[in-house]
Design a protein around this motif. Structure first.
Motif, short mmCIF file in Angstrom:
data_model
loop_
_atom_site.label_atom_id
_atom_site.label_comp_id
_atom_site.label_asym_id
_atom_site.label_seq_id
_atom_site.Cartn_x
_atom_site.Cartn_y
_atom_site.Cartn_z
N THR A 746 -6.15 -0.53 -6.91
CA THR A 746 -6.46 0.65 -7.72
C THR A 746 -7.61 1.41 -7.08
O THR A 746 -8.63 0.83 -6.72
CB THR A 746 -6.83 0.26 -9.15
N VAL A 747 -7.42 2.70 -6.93
CA VAL A 747 -8.45 3.59 -6.37
C VAL A 747 -8.82 4.60 -7.44
O VAL A 747 -7.94 5.26 -8.01
CB VAL A 747 -7.93 4.30 -5.11
N THR A 748 -10.12 4.73 -7.69
CA THR A 748 -10.65 5.72 -8.62
C THR A 748 -11.51 6.70 -7.86
O THR A 748 -12.46 6.31 -7.17
CB THR A 748 -11.49 5.06 -9.73
N ALA A 749 -11.15 7.99 -7.93
CA ALA A 749 -11.82 9.01 -7.13
C ALA A 749 -13.09 9.49 -7.82
O ALA A 749 -13.10 9.74 -9.03
CB ALA A 749 -10.87 10.18 -6.90
N ARG A 750 -14.17 9.66 -7.05
CA ARG A 750 -15.39 10.29 -7.54
C ARG A 750 -15.53 11.71 -7.00
O ARG A 750 -16.38 12.46 -7.46
CB ARG A 750 -16.60 9.44 -7.17
N THR A 751 -14.71 12.04 -6.00
CA THR A 751 -14.62 13.39 -5.44
C THR A 751 -13.15 13.72 -5.27
O THR A 751 -12.28 12.88 -5.54
CB THR A 751 -15.32 13.47 -4.07
N LEU A 752 -12.89 14.91 -4.79
CA LEU A 752 -11.52 15.23 -4.34
C LEU A 752 -11.17 14.29 -3.18
O LEU A 752 -11.93 14.17 -2.21
CB LEU A 752 -11.44 16.69 -3.89
N VAL A 753 -10.05 13.62 -3.30
CA VAL A 753 -9.56 12.73 -2.24
C VAL A 753 -8.17 13.23 -1.85
O VAL A 753 -7.22 13.13 -2.63
CB VAL A 753 -9.50 11.26 -2.69
N GLY A 779 -12.37 11.81 -10.81
CA GLY A 779 -12.13 11.09 -12.05
C GLY A 779 -10.73 10.52 -12.18
O GLY A 779 -10.48 9.70 -13.07
N GLU A 780 -9.79 10.91 -11.32
CA GLU A 780 -8.43 10.39 -11.41
C GLU A 780 -8.31 9.06 -10.67
O GLU A 780 -9.10 8.75 -9.78
CB GLU A 780 -7.43 11.39 -10.83
N ARG A 781 -7.33 8.29 -11.05
CA ARG A 781 -7.10 7.01 -10.40
C ARG A 781 -5.62 6.81 -10.13
O ARG A 781 -4.77 7.42 -10.78
CB ARG A 781 -7.63 5.85 -11.24
N VAL A 782 -5.35 5.95 -9.17
CA VAL A 782 -3.97 5.57 -8.86
C VAL A 782 -3.95 4.07 -8.61
O VAL A 782 -4.86 3.52 -7.99
CB VAL A 782 -3.45 6.34 -7.62
N THR A 783 -2.91 3.43 -9.12
CA THR A 783 -2.68 2.00 -8.85
C THR A 783 -1.45 1.88 -7.97
O THR A 783 -0.36 2.35 -8.33
CB THR A 783 -2.50 1.20 -10.14
N MET A 784 -1.64 1.26 -6.82
CA MET A 784 -0.57 1.11 -5.83
C MET A 784 -0.12 -0.34 -5.80
O MET A 784 -0.94 -1.24 -5.55
CB MET A 784 -1.08 1.56 -4.45
N GLY A 785 1.15 -0.55 -6.06
CA GLY A 785 1.68 -1.90 -5.96
C GLY A 785 1.76 -2.35 -4.52
O GLY A 785 2.09 -1.57 -3.62
N VAL A 786 1.41 -3.61 -4.27
CA VAL A 786 1.45 -4.18 -2.92
C VAL A 786 2.14 -5.53 -2.99
O VAL A 786 1.76 -6.39 -3.80
CB VAL A 786 0.04 -4.36 -2.33
N ARG A 787 3.17 -5.72 -2.18
CA ARG A 787 3.81 -7.03 -2.09
C ARG A 787 3.63 -7.56 -0.68
O ARG A 787 3.48 -6.81 0.28
CB ARG A 787 5.28 -6.96 -2.46
#
Length: 811
Positions: A746-753, A779-787
């Motif tokens: 999971t990545v949570t942005a503190r700036t524009l990414v 302020g947005e976040r994304v969760t990336m699945g990893v296998r």
């Protein structure tokens, strides 16, 4: 009853006086590789070390015991690559010269030593060229003079590994009285019922025997007599479930069984699966030119396609499971059409069966590509024979919707200087406008045929005219920025693409020990396009500040990431623009889905099966619903809401004019509505258009369709518009937090990414992420699945951070 005995064991390959174990099906290269005679040609620059293999003669041998209690025994080869003599105890059974055909020899009552002696494909092709005269060719190889997979001789994405061998199964068939020689299933849907007409040819040992045909589909049965050597049996299925491409409905398949009988006993059985559906190709003229729109079961569709090349330069290695994996990748990316490109092969039944089940439409090229092909013997007879066999072989598959005569040869004749060089010599036109359409019309009148790709429909228009028929867009990759895709609207884009290197783990496997750089020896060897790296570099320089020389390891990592970003951006520019112009534009076929070895290429899935960022981007671009911001015809920006779903789409649209520091300059909400299978276009208010390099526009749509349909992942769809290239945008230094849980990052942005990418294969070679490029606002976040990666804790977060890349400020 006919009995078949596979001949897979006991084969040897003669090499320098030795008998090496041989795999059948297989080829010389794979046998030599298994015996340790040659190095892996996919690694480093080993390709050049094994070039001698294609220049040699090779002999496969096995003991043959053909005795049986039947009246006849046939030796059947499903595929021989390519020019060979077949001998039994030194007696010649026959000579062959076509990889794309099967062969049958009478060996009744005979046993002995079977030998298949292959000539060098070079020797055979060069002899035909000397006899018929030289013809223009996009490559300095003699593939047009032999009915063999053209890309064996190398391509701008493939190695030159000229194969020989028994590349498809071989068997003995024992039979008496008669056998089924050919079945042509003509499947039609007219109103309610589905009709199947089975036109059957038989071979006999007893002319006087009375033969019957019995056919069934479920509870529906029919019976007919054989008149001489042919007969026809017809079945009618009331109200069958229709077969649809994926995204439009289900893919029901019906088992058909046909039995050839004599005096109440079964002599032979033919079984296939079919689907009931209609297909039409609308090529009518309109105010925009000449259309090219596929319709299945009366529903017109925008084809979301990919081009398919052989998935291995040694096709005998492609298993049923591998076909299924690769085609499932295509379906999971939103693809609904696969074009089997003309420099390869007619694929195996496993390929088409997977397409039937997955709902992937198949556009099948006849194997002609990028060259002038002589029309004299011995080629002309081979072309017609192979076409007749493969048209009938592939007819049962409902996924097959289009036959195409060639790849780029009509275009080449007009634009590449062929007409002058040929000076009246034959070059293939008689195949594409004569032999092939005649064969299709005779044998498979249920499917449309087109003479080539690209092809405008007649010589009245340029073969590659965007306004007429199919178009190949290669000026952009070769000479122009990908923004030029937005400058015109072809009727159907059958080829366009942009290169990128394969995944990092693929490079590491293919180039062991090499210090990677764009122009390192192994990287250059695994870049087959003319000036390919130069085009990559020029394409990057239009958008990003990149090093020109003296690459450090970090510089290579950035170059590797940015070339993959540029590939995804380029394809997005084309598809977003062209989809927004449905129904004028009726399809895009990306060059290309797959690779046949590890190479820098246009593929979305690399030679080791690893998805590039482009693959994940296709999932967005080919989704049923797509938002895109485009330049309007009269100036200003337009938001296009593409709705290819079968339900109307109603959503809330939010437009935000933003600064790269995260400030919202202006915003508005409005209702968005797009009817099923349409595109809604909304003008962007002038006060919301971004001004200068610091601003950009964000369009978000969320909400449920008016009836049914799926909820959009993440709550909505997003489109972005930056008015200047990235190199001019004063991006902030990206800041974000990373957390790791089992199977997720999971990545949570503190700036524009901008264009965040997790390169999971840098964590572990077998690791895969389920997410590609994603842009996060503060302020947005994304969760990336990893296998395929099991790490956790603080060290895992640091490892994941090291595998995360995004666009950085210009240094």
């Amino acid at each position: 009853m006919l009995e078949a005995t596979p001949l897979t064991e006991g084969w040897t390959l003669r090499h320098d006086g030795r008998a090496l174990p041989a795999a059948v099906p297989g080829c010389v290269h794979t046998d030599l590789l298994a015996a340790g005679v040659i190095p892996d040609p996919f690694l480093g620059r080993n390709e050049t070390e094994v070039a001698w293999v294609g220049r040699r003669e090779w002999t496969y041998e096995s003991d043959l015991a053909a005795a049986s209690g039947h009246e006849q025994t046939d030796l059947v080869f499903e595929g021989l690559d390519t020019a060979a003599e077949i001998l039994l105890d030194g007696r010649l059974l026959g000579r062959v010269r076509n990889m794309h055909r099967s062969y049958r020899f009478d060996v009744t009552g005979v046993s002995g030593r079977l030998a298949v002696r292959f000539a060098s494909a070079y020797t055979e092709a060069e002899a035909v060229r000397q006899r018929l005269g030289d013809r223009p060719n996009a490559y300095a190889e003699p593939f047009p003079y032999l009915r063999k997979m053209a890309c064996s001789f190398g391509w701008d994405w493939g190695p030159t590994l000229v194969t020989a061998g028994i590349w498809r199964p071989v068997r003995l068939e024992h039979w008496s009285t008669a056998r089924i020689a050919r079945v042509r299933p003509l499947v039609t849907v007219e109103g309610g019922p589905g009709r199947v007409e089975l036109a059957v040819d038989v071979e006999r040992t007893r002319v006087e025997a009375d033969l019957t045909l019995e056919a069934r589909i479920g509870d529906v049965r029919a019976r007919a007599e054989i008149d001489g050597t042919s007969g026809t049996v017809r079945l009618e299925v009331p109200d069958p479930d229709l077969w649809w491409p994926r995204g439009y409905g289900r893919q029901p398949l019906y088992d058909v069984e046909l039995t050839l009988g004599h005096n109440g006993s079964a002599l032979d059985v033919w079984r296939r699966r079919i689907g009931f559906r209609s297909v039409e190709l609308d090529r009518s003229a309109d105010e925009h030119g000449t259309g090219f729109t596929l319709a299945v079961n009366g529903t017109r569709l925008f084809a979301r396609g990919v081009n398919w090349i052989p998935d291995d330069v040694f096709p005998s290695r492609i298993t049923r499971e591998r076909y299924r994996e690769r085609l499932t990748q295509a379906a999971d990316a939103g693809v609904d059409l696969v074009r089997v490109w003309g420099g390869g092969i007619y694929e195996s039944e496993d390929f088409y069966e997977a397409c039937d089940e997955l709902g992937l439409l198949v556009w099948q090229d006849f194997p002609f590509a990028c060259a002038a092909y002589p029309e004299e013997q011995p080629l002309r007879g081979e072309v017609e024979a192979e076409a007749r066999e493969n048209v009938v072989r592939l007819m049962p598959h409902p996924s097959l919707v289009l036959w195409n005569g060639n790849n780029e040869n009509l275009w080449g004749f007009r634009d590449w200087g062929w007409e002058e060089r040929l000076a009246g010599d034959s070059w293939g036109e008689g195949y594409y406008l004569g032999v092939l359409p005649r064969v299709v019309a005779e044998l498979d009148p249920t499917r449309p045929y087109t003479a080539g790709s690209p092809w405008s429909g007649s010589w009245d228009h340029h073969p590659n005219a965007p306004a007429h028929g199919t178009h190949h867009s290669w000026e952009v990759w070769n000479r122009e920025d990908y923004a030029e895709y937005r400058g015109y609207v072809p009727r159907f884009v059958a080829e366009f693409g942009w290169q990128a290197p394969p995944a990092y783990a693929t490079l590491r496997r293919a180039l062991p020990g090499e210090e990677l750089a764009p122009h390192s020896p192994g990287m250059l060897h695994h870049q087959k396009a003319a000036d390919g790296n130069g085009k990559l570099q020029r394409g990057l320089a239009r958008h990003f500040a990149v090093p020109q020389e003296g690459f450090s390891a970090r510089d290579f990592d950035r170059w590797h990431y940015l070339t993959q970003v540029n590939q995804a951006r380029a394809i997005a520019a084309g598809i977003e623009h062209w989809r927004s112009h449905w129904p004028v534009c009726a399809g895009t076929i990306v060059w290309q889905l797959n690779d046949c070895w590890p190479v820098t290429s246009w593929a979305a899935v690399d030679g080791d099966g690893r998805p590039k960022p482009l693959y994940h981007e296709l999932r967005r671009l080919y989704a049923d619903r797509l938002l895109t911001l485009q330049a309007g015809d009269g100036g200003g920006l337009v938001l296009a809401a593409v709705n290819q779903a079968g339900e109307d789409w109603a959503a809330v649209l939010r437009l935000r004019r933003m600064s790269v520091d995260g400030t919202v300059v202006a915003e508005t909400d409005r209702a968005l509505s797009a009817a099923a299978r349409t595109v809604a276009r909304l003008g962007v208010p002038p006060e919301l258009e971004p001004v200068g390099p610091k601003e950009f526009l964000v369009a978000d749509a969320w909400g449920s369709p008016t009836s049914g349909g799926e909820a959009e992942s993440g709550g909505g769809l997003r489109a972005l518009h930056f008015p200047v290239p990235d190199r001019e945008v004063p991006y902030p230094r990206p800041e974000f937090d990373v957390t790791v849980a089992p199977g997720a990052v999971t990545v949570t942005a503190r700036t524009l990414v901008r264009d965040l990418l997790l390169q999971a294969d840098r964590l572990a070679p077998e690791a895969r992420a389920d997410t590609g490029l994603v842009t996060l606002l503060p302020g947005e976040r994304v969760t990336m699945g990893v296998r395929g990666w099991k790490a956790s804790g603080d060290s895992a977060a640091e490892a994941a951070r090291s595998a995360l890349y995004c666009v950085e400020p210009t240094r």
